[in-house]
Design an enzyme around this catalytic site. Sequence first.
Site, short mmCIF file in Angstrom:
data_model
loop_
_atom_site.label_atom_id
_atom_site.label_comp_id
_atom_site.label_asym_id
_atom_site.label_seq_id
_atom_site.Cartn_x
_atom_site.Cartn_y
_atom_site.Cartn_z
N GLY A 523 0.83 -1.20 0.00
CA GLY A 523 0.00 0.00 0.00
C GLY A 523 0.86 1.24 0.00
N GLY A 524 0.19 2.35 0.11
CA GLY A 524 0.91 3.61 0.13
C GLY A 524 1.83 3.72 1.34
CE LYS A 542 -0.95 -1.31 5.82
NZ LYS A 542 -2.10 -0.47 5.46
CG ASP A 639 -5.94 6.50 0.81
OD1 ASP A 639 -6.26 6.88 -0.33
OD2 ASP A 639 -4.97 5.75 1.04
#
Length: 819
Positions: A523-524, A542, A639
């Site tokens: 992901g970003g 993450k 987002d």
Amino acid sequence: MRHLNVRILMEKATILVLFLFSLHIQKIYTAEIDLISDSKFLTEADTLVSPGGNFELGFFRPGSPENKYVGIWYKKISVQTVVWVANRDFPVNGSSSATLRIISPGNLVLMKGNDTNDVIWSSNTTSSGNVTVQLDDTGNLVVREGIGEKILWQSFDYPTDTLLPGMKLGRSFLTGKERHLSSWKSNQDPAPGEFTWSAETSGYPQIILKQGTTVIFRGGPWNDVWFSGDSASTRNIVTGDMVINETEVYYTYSLLNSSVISRLVLNSSGQLERWVWVTDVNKWQIFLQLERDFCDGYNICYGYGTCSSLTSKRCSCLDEIRFVPRNQKGWEMADWSGGCVRRTPLDCKNGTDGFIKYSNVKLPDTESSWYNVSMSLNECKEKCFKNCTCMAYSNIDIRRGGNGCLLWFSELLDMKEVPDSNGGQDIFVRMASSELVHEKKERANLKIILPVVFLGVLLIGLSSTWFHYACRKRHHQQLRKDSGEFFDVGRSQRDAMELPLFSFSTLARATARFSPDNKIGEGGFGSVYKGVLEEGLEIAVKRLSTTSSQGLDEFKNEVICISKLQHRNLVRLLGCSILGDEKLLIYEYMPNRSLDLCLFDKKRSSQLDWTTRFNIIKGIARGLLYLHQDSRLRIIHRDLKASNVLLDKDMNPKISDFGMARSFGGNDGYMSPEYALDGVFSFKSDVFSFGVLVLEIVSGKRNRGFMHSEHDNNLLGHAWRMHNEGRSMELIDTSLSQSSNSSEVIRSIIVGLLCVQQSPEDRPNMSSVVLMLGNEGILQKPKQPGFFIERILHGADVSSCSYPTSSTNDLTVTEVVAR
Ligand SMILES: *[C@@H]1O[C@H](CO)[C@@H](O)[C@H](O)[C@H]1NC(C)=O
Ligand SMILES: *[C@@H]1O[C@H](CO)[C@@H](O)[C@H](O)[C@H]1NC(C)=O
Ligand SMILES: *[C@@H]1O[C@H](CO)[C@@H](O)[C@H](O)[C@H]1NC(C)=O
Ligand SMILES: *[C@@H]1O[C@H](CO)[C@@H](O)[C@H](O)[C@H]1NC(C)=O
Ligand SMILES: *[C@@H]1O[C@H](CO)[C@@H](O)[C@H](O)[C@H]1NC(C)=O
Ligand SMILES: *[C@@H]1O[C@H](CO)[C@@H](O)[C@H](O)[C@H]1NC(C)=O
Ligand SMILES: *[C@@H]1O[C@H](CO)[C@@H](O)[C@H](O)[C@H]1NC(C)=O
Ligand SMILES: *[C@@H]1O[C@H](CO)[C@@H](O)[C@H](O)[C@H]1NC(C)=O
Ligand SMILES: *[C@@H]1O[C@H](CO)[C@@H](O)[C@H](O)[C@H]1NC(C)=O
Ligand SMILES: *[C@@H]1O[C@H](CO)[C@@H](O)[C@H](O)[C@H]1NC(C)=O
């Protein structure tokens, strides 16, 4: 001992065989030189190789060709790696030749030329019998009397800068022998440098790294994990052991897989490093460095101070209620000298002192301590209580199930907060009786002050010290013994917002060291890995990209904030982990991955029948409503997009990555016009993103890259056009069966269109959205959507739009709004 005997027997056999061959002298000796007969010696051209061919002894020139040394290096490795040096102080210089041999009466000597009067280095051994010199396969050079009998001398007793498996670092009280590592002066000069790594045996033994006479690092008392920075990964290749008894104190390690080649080196800059030879690439690879973050420096915070690398404050008193900095002014300016003192002096004579328990600390310097490995904690407390100079006590070793007693008789120095179970321990500190009662008062006040404090913390960004406690491992609490008379200091308030802290090594293990095979997304903000904890729980980890410029405090705020949000339609944050620059978030694992993978995939999209899709839409709406209005903090997601909606095993949607966008700079979600053009973000921008998502779910098509033969509108424009022409049902994903409920479909499309209206004021808020989706009432007529035409969305204005500045943040873009 048994395995040593076996080894010796094997070597005996080798020696006997070789003895027969040794009459024919070669340049390369194997296994042994029998020099009593003067028939064998080692000149510069010769080497001595261990029986299994692991190690080789010979002359080498590390720097200038001028200086020759006798050393031992790995035989099987292409890069000459010296692990031991005999004459490290006295190189053989110039062009003079040198010989290593045994001279009478059994002394191994290195001498210039062939002159027994010019001895450069010697083992100083004497023997009346025959003496053999032998290089073992462990890298140990041994001088023995007879064949394989008594050991007169061995190189393992005189380590240089390398600790090989089986070597001992420590002291024998019987022989007085002390073995320590000392660094080379430089990579070219094996003479002893300024760094030493040794076992100190005054008080409870501990391992100390010194520069000259100054202690620069102290390994906490041994408790199964060697380095305080630890790594479970070390234990994957070696097992360490510390022996502490009346006759000796030493640390040693052995390899789990004997075919692995690994060494521990104190390099000339004072770094302790474990290296592993990787055959595939023919290279030494660093496996572990003694982590030396700020708090690993010795005695940073002085007496009764604790150092925490998780806060920008670094030092704090062991407890801010009962201790005060000795020099408050200096303390505020990060001059911690003086440390902390008890607010209320001890009153030991009165016999009323008690003890306060502090958890998760690296135990203080044990130089002036006393210990008994078999005493119980209660006996320990008794002993400390009776002696007014005893300042604290603790168990020795967490492995011993609470046995052993360690007492401190001075200020407590060099403590550090250890955020996980990798070495943090409990310590009980002597305190005046009047200080023992705080706890109850604190507890009583808690409920009232907590919300206020909590919000204050978030808003002002002062959460640094709090975070550490917030992020603690739950285990600790479970393990904490319920000992009524000991108070666990002021932690209850912190526990109220506790978030488990996972150790980096636990996560590395769970994800097979972040193996690419375990990667489930990118992901970003970084990559996401699937992991399985030892208890079998599946998690998603993450690993935030380290390039993020976000500071530690911001991160902590974020994490505390996120962890407070709990809703059926939000992905649950299970914990976090910080190690240096590495920041990781641990979430519940979602077996059906993200919505986009399902929705935009021809095969998988058929799994999503209308009922499921409608449930997903409603679930996302509820999750977003919670973020916007129902949580104690009001969060703008910023987002929201299909890839940020995850699906659990029953295809229930859960929003992820909430509260992240601002800090981590990611935003490639569905931009609303006002954001794209003006960089203004509000709750209504999220509503816009939600609308886009609804239309995507209905149509099974991405808004971006949407193509249609009749016009060049994007998905929004297309939906708007179809709606106005009364052809809404044509929008629906062809993979949906005809059985879909057309009134729900049309309702969803209208809600979607209402959400994507150009003007933020026209868009409904999420509570209206939830209502509209849930009942049969009449809906408003949507106005034209923003970003109707594809071109605008991808135009220059959009890509060049800048991120809101902090000043706009405060006014219009407030991400977290206190209610
Ligand atoms: C060898 O070392 C000695 C003492 O350090 C010194 O006096 C001598 O000049 C050196 N010889 C050569 C050839 O460098
Ligand atoms: C060294 O001296 C011994 C006698 O002391 C002699 O037997 C031996 O051959 C000499 N070796 C060399 C290399 O000169
Ligand atoms: C042998 O003795 C000398 C002189 O006492 C000493 O300098 C040297 O370090 C000793 N060698 C070893 C290997 O201990
Ligand atoms: C030393 O070895 C020789 C043969 O290698 C043997 O004759 C002699 O007896 C041995 N000496 C001792 C003291 O063992
Ligand atoms: C100390 O430990 C060593 C190594 O485990 C052992 O050989 C020795 O016998 C022990 N000594 C005592 C007194 O227990
Ligand atoms: C030990 O290491 C070697 C070489 O790295 C490897 O081939 C072997 O499988 C390992 N053995 C075990 C039991 O892990
Ligand atoms: C010692 O180790 C540190 C850390 O790995 C490294 O930065 C440094 O360059 C090393 N020093 C030398 C002289 O190799
Ligand atoms: C000492 O103990 C007595 C009673 O045992 C108590 O009254 C007194 O306050 C205590 N002194 C201090 C300084 O705590
Ligand atoms: C250590 O404690 C045990 C148990 O209390 C006791 O029997 C033993 O004598 C103590 N040893 C020392 C050296 O005090
Ligand atoms: C208290 O402990 C210290 C340090 O071990 C010792 O010197 C002193 O004698 C002890 N005092 C009493 C009363 O036992």
